[in-house]
Design an enzyme around this catalytic site. Sequence first.
Site, short mmCIF file in Angstrom:
data_model
loop_
_atom_site.label_atom_id
_atom_site.label_comp_id
_atom_site.label_asym_id
_atom_site.label_seq_id
_atom_site.Cartn_x
_atom_site.Cartn_y
_atom_site.Cartn_z
N THR A 210 0.91 -1.25 0.08
CA THR A 210 -0.27 0.06 0.34
C THR A 210 0.89 1.20 -0.20
OG1 THR A 210 -2.03 -0.76 0.77
CG2 THR A 210 -2.01 1.52 1.64
N GLY B 76 -5.31 -3.98 7.84
CA GLY B 76 -6.91 -2.84 8.12
C GLY B 76 -7.75 -3.08 9.05
N1 ASP Z 1 -4.11 -1.32 5.13
C1 ASP Z 1 -4.53 -2.30 3.51
C2 ASP Z 1 -5.75 -2.56 3.97
O1 ASP Z 1 -6.04 -3.41 4.49
C3 ASP Z 1 -3.11 -2.93 3.33
C4 ASP Z 1 -1.48 -2.61 3.38
O2 ASP Z 1 -1.63 -1.23 4.14
O3 ASP Z 1 -1.43 -2.98 2.74
O4 ASP Z 1 -7.10 -2.11 2.83
#
Ligand code: ASP
Length: 304
Positions: free
Chosen positions: A174, A228
């Site tokens: 991300t 997340g």
């Molecule tokens: N936080 C993001 C999600 O859960 C994924 C990530 O940060 O890799 O959608």
Amino acid sequence: MHLFHVPPSASGWALVLHGGAGGRVEELSLEESGSYAEGLTAAYLAGAAVLAAGGSALDAVCATVERLEDDPLFNAGRGAALTAEGTAELDACVMTGDGRAGAIAACRHARNPVHAARKVMEETPAVLLIAPSEERLTGWDLATVKPAYFLTPARQQQLRNVQDRVLEGSRHGTVGAVAIDVQGRLAAATSTGGMVNQSEGRVGDTPIVGAGTYARDGVGAISCTGEGEAFLQGVVAADVAARVRYLGVPMDAAIEATVAAELEPRSAMGGLIAVGADSSIVVGHNSPAMFAAYHDGDRLVTHT
Ligand code: ASP
């Protein structure tokens, strides 16, 4: 917990970006790690150019995230992690320190989800829009693409590996950026494809104000990455800002305390980047690794 802190910048502006938190950094070949470093550097330079020219923190974080979305190595825009059904559903959020925010979730047509999030903020009374149509995006003068644009062979292979249990965990990737401009304005932006193999319709912390993304003038701007659900349940970005705002603790201590209070009890891994109202920078993660880039006063630093 890994914590990196850079004191206030001499120029008055500052920018830090991340390319996701995860594990298994040792599995990256030298060549791969070089490509990630190149991508992070290009994105940093795109945002820094805006700030150095006197541009706004909002323009800078959007320019930075746009670069990372266009880079297929990162889990945002093209090259995003895929859902269990093999589709890409993109989430993004922008927030400015004056309290405005915009976000999109499960977007399948905006070439750059971060720009769609900004349009929600600037062109609509809404804060969060789900699955904006191609017509809506075109009406905002945004570049649109067919859903297949986001799919890459590497992500399709990653999905097969996760589904066949060849790969247990996976790097996340991300992306996000936070900045303060010479006028002292703060902004944060985060963009993601979510977690590999997530069910269609699942939305994580990224587009949720206060969970994955937060900015408040006089306090700081924060962008998160990691598992997340824990960031949502712990309202992590807002919790960090609240510690700075109400307890008066420095940003690095606030991040450390929030990770201990909200992520660790949930056995969750992740990381945060933050810029304070004094233009200091913090990168913190409890994952083995986190991709990030910032200037430490002497040189451009990349973490891969
Ligand atoms: N936080 C993001 C999600 O859960 C994924 C990530 O940060 O890799 O959608």
